[in-house]
Design a protein around this motif. Structure first.
Motif, PDB file in Angstrom:
ATOM      1  N   TRP A   1      -3.605   7.621   2.654  1.00 53.53           N
ATOM      2  CA  TRP A   1      -2.503   6.684   2.891  1.00 53.53           C
ATOM      3  C   TRP A   1      -2.380   6.369   4.382  1.00 53.53           C
ATOM      4  O   TRP A   1      -2.351   5.206   4.779  1.00 53.53           O
ATOM      5  CB  TRP A   1      -1.197   7.272   2.347  1.00 53.53           C
ATOM      6  CG  TRP A   1       0.014   6.539   2.841  1.00 53.53           C
ATOM      7  CD1 TRP A   1       0.386   5.263   2.517  1.00 53.53           C
ATOM      8  CD2 TRP A   1       0.975   7.013   3.771  1.00 53.53           C
ATOM      9  NE1 TRP A   1       1.534   4.918   3.182  1.00 53.53           N
ATOM     10  CE2 TRP A   1       1.915   5.981   3.957  1.00 53.53           C
ATOM     11  CE3 TRP A   1       1.147   8.208   4.456  1.00 53.53           C
ATOM     12  CZ2 TRP A   1       3.001   6.114   4.812  1.00 53.53           C
ATOM     13  CZ3 TRP A   1       2.232   8.347   5.290  1.00 53.53           C
ATOM     14  CH2 TRP A   1       3.138   7.302   5.469  1.00 53.53           C
ATOM     15  N   ARG A   2      -2.351   7.417   5.209  1.00 57.27           N
ATOM     16  CA  ARG A   2      -2.177   7.214   6.649  1.00 57.27           C
ATOM     17  C   ARG A   2      -3.341   6.459   7.268  1.00 57.27           C
ATOM     18  O   ARG A   2      -3.154   5.653   8.177  1.00 57.27           O
ATOM     19  CB  ARG A   2      -1.986   8.555   7.356  1.00 57.27           C
ATOM     20  CG  ARG A   2      -0.591   9.110   7.200  1.00 57.27           C
ATOM     21  CD  ARG A   2      -0.292  10.319   8.081  1.00 57.27           C
ATOM     22  NE  ARG A   2      -1.172  10.510   9.186  1.00 57.27           N
ATOM     23  CZ  ARG A   2      -2.018  11.558   9.343  1.00 57.27           C
ATOM     24  NH1 ARG A   2      -2.064  12.513   8.436  1.00 57.27           N
ATOM     25  NH2 ARG A   2      -2.798  11.653  10.393  1.00 57.27           N
ATOM     26  N   SER A   3      -4.565   6.723   6.798  1.00 53.14           N
ATOM     27  CA  SER A   3      -5.727   6.069   7.395  1.00 53.14           C
ATOM     28  C   SER A   3      -5.664   4.557   7.194  1.00 53.14           C
ATOM     29  O   SER A   3      -6.086   3.798   8.068  1.00 53.14           O
ATOM     30  CB  SER A   3      -7.027   6.630   6.825  1.00 53.14           C
ATOM     31  OG  SER A   3      -7.202   6.262   5.469  1.00 53.14           O
TER      32      SER A   3
ATOM     33  N   ILE B   1      -5.048  -5.565   1.718  1.00 53.77           N
ATOM     34  CA  ILE B   1      -5.147  -4.143   2.034  1.00 53.77           C
ATOM     35  C   ILE B   1      -6.613  -3.770   2.257  1.00 53.77           C
ATOM     36  O   ILE B   1      -6.964  -3.142   3.241  1.00 53.77           O
ATOM     37  CB  ILE B   1      -4.543  -3.279   0.911  1.00 53.77           C
ATOM     38  CG1 ILE B   1      -3.064  -3.586   0.757  1.00 53.77           C
ATOM     39  CG2 ILE B   1      -4.768  -1.797   1.185  1.00 53.77           C
ATOM     40  CD1 ILE B   1      -2.447  -3.034  -0.506  1.00 53.77           C
ATOM     41  N   ALA B   2      -7.471  -4.175   1.330  1.00 50.57           N
ATOM     42  CA  ALA B   2      -8.904  -3.873   1.419  1.00 50.57           C
ATOM     43  C   ALA B   2      -9.662  -5.149   1.786  1.00 50.57           C
ATOM     44  O   ALA B   2      -9.365  -6.226   1.269  1.00 50.57           O
ATOM     45  CB  ALA B   2      -9.416  -3.324   0.093  1.00 50.57           C
TER      46      ALA B   2
ATOM     47  N   LEU C   1      -0.054   9.486  -4.027  1.00 48.68           N
ATOM     48  CA  LEU C   1       0.386  10.781  -3.490  1.00 48.68           C
ATOM     49  C   LEU C   1       0.817  11.753  -4.586  1.00 48.68           C
ATOM     50  O   LEU C   1       0.431  12.936  -4.544  1.00 48.68           O
ATOM     51  CB  LEU C   1       1.485  10.578  -2.446  1.00 48.68           C
ATOM     52  CG  LEU C   1       1.023   9.821  -1.185  1.00 48.68           C
ATOM     53  CD1 LEU C   1       2.208   9.557  -0.255  1.00 48.68           C
ATOM     54  CD2 LEU C   1      -0.080  10.545  -0.465  1.00 48.68           C
ATOM     55  N   PRO C   2       1.579  11.293  -5.593  1.00 52.50           N
ATOM     56  CA  PRO C   2       1.884  12.223  -6.692  1.00 52.50           C
ATOM     57  C   PRO C   2       0.616  12.699  -7.419  1.00 52.50           C
ATOM     58  O   PRO C   2       0.516  13.875  -7.781  1.00 52.50           O
ATOM     59  CB  PRO C   2       2.780  11.398  -7.621  1.00 52.50           C
ATOM     60  CG  PRO C   2       3.423  10.393  -6.728  1.00 52.50           C
ATOM     61  CD  PRO C   2       2.362  10.056  -5.719  1.00 52.50           C
ATOM     62  N   ALA C   3      -0.347  11.823  -7.605  1.00 53.68           N
ATOM     63  CA  ALA C   3      -1.607  12.230  -8.249  1.00 53.68           C
ATOM     64  C   ALA C   3      -2.346  13.247  -7.387  1.00 53.68           C
ATOM     65  O   ALA C   3      -2.935  14.211  -7.899  1.00 53.68           O
ATOM     66  CB  ALA C   3      -2.492  11.010  -8.506  1.00 53.68           C
ATOM     67  N   GLY C   4      -2.301  13.057  -6.077  1.00 57.87           N
ATOM     68  CA  GLY C   4      -2.932  14.016  -5.173  1.00 57.87           C
ATOM     69  C   GLY C   4      -2.285  15.385  -5.241  1.00 57.87           C
ATOM     70  O   GLY C   4      -2.971  16.405  -5.206  1.00 57.87           O
TER      71      GLY C   4
ATOM     72  N   TRP D   1       0.842  -1.206   0.000  1.00 61.87           N
ATOM     73  CA  TRP D   1       0.000   0.000   0.000  1.00 61.87           C
ATOM     74  C   TRP D   1       0.874   1.253   0.000  1.00 61.87           C
ATOM     75  O   TRP D   1       0.619   2.202  -0.736  1.00 61.87           O
ATOM     76  CB  TRP D   1      -0.941  -0.011   1.189  1.00 61.87           C
ATOM     77  CG  TRP D   1      -1.736   1.240   1.349  1.00 61.87           C
ATOM     78  CD1 TRP D   1      -1.645   2.129   2.378  1.00 61.87           C
ATOM     79  CD2 TRP D   1      -2.733   1.761   0.453  1.00 61.87           C
ATOM     80  NE1 TRP D   1      -2.530   3.170   2.176  1.00 61.87           N
ATOM     81  CE2 TRP D   1      -3.202   2.963   1.001  1.00 61.87           C
ATOM     82  CE3 TRP D   1      -3.259   1.335  -0.753  1.00 61.87           C
ATOM     83  CZ2 TRP D   1      -4.178   3.738   0.388  1.00 61.87           C
ATOM     84  CZ3 TRP D   1      -4.231   2.107  -1.365  1.00 61.87           C
ATOM     85  CH2 TRP D   1      -4.678   3.288  -0.792  1.00 61.87           C
ATOM     86  N   THR D   2       1.904   1.272   0.809  1.00 57.97           N
ATOM     87  CA  THR D   2       2.797   2.431   0.876  1.00 57.97           C
ATOM     88  C   THR D   2       3.496   2.639  -0.463  1.00 57.97           C
ATOM     89  O   THR D   2       3.604   3.778  -0.941  1.00 57.97           O
ATOM     90  CB  THR D   2       3.808   2.265   2.019  1.00 57.97           C
ATOM     91  OG1 THR D   2       3.076   2.275   3.262  1.00 57.97           O
ATOM     92  CG2 THR D   2       4.822   3.384   2.048  1.00 57.97           C
ATOM     93  N   ALA D   3       3.939   1.560  -1.090  1.00 56.06           N
ATOM     94  CA  ALA D   3       4.605   1.690  -2.389  1.00 56.06           C
ATOM     95  C   ALA D   3       3.647   2.254  -3.439  1.00 56.06           C
ATOM     96  O   ALA D   3       4.020   3.143  -4.216  1.00 56.06           O
ATOM     97  CB  ALA D   3       5.146   0.338  -2.839  1.00 56.06           C
TER      98      ALA D   3
END
Length: 83
Positions: free
Chosen positions: A31-33, A67-68, A15-18, A6-8
């Motif tokens: 990500w943190r949640s 992850i989900a 994150l770049p898209a955000g 998930w972090t990768a």
């Protein structure tokens, strides 16, 4: 391992898209949640302690397996409950 995947994915894509979308804080929170949330078995246990029975924890298939998850449980019948 699942949180590492998930972090990768987040660091490489989400994150770049955000940042490009102009809402980096929202995507960082996403990500943190996930990283800070209970692992699936621990959340299933939390549901049981809250009074849910027949709790099932099912991973979502695909790259996000681990992850989900889908969580299902039955709430205890209360007196006068029509169920």
């Amino acid at each position: 391992m699942d949180r590492a995947v998930w972090t990768a994915v987040c660091k490489g894509v989400v994150l770049p898209a955000g940042r490009l979308a102009g809402d980096a804080d929202l995507y960082r929170h996403l990500w943190r949640s996930v990283v800070e949330f209970d692992a699936a078995p621990a959340f299933g246990d939390r549901l049981r302690r809250a009074g849910f029975g027949s709790v099932r924890v099912l991973p979502v298939p695909g790259w996000q397996t681990g992850i989900a998850h889908t969580f299902m449980g039955r709430r205890a019948a209360e007196s006068g409950d029509a169920r």
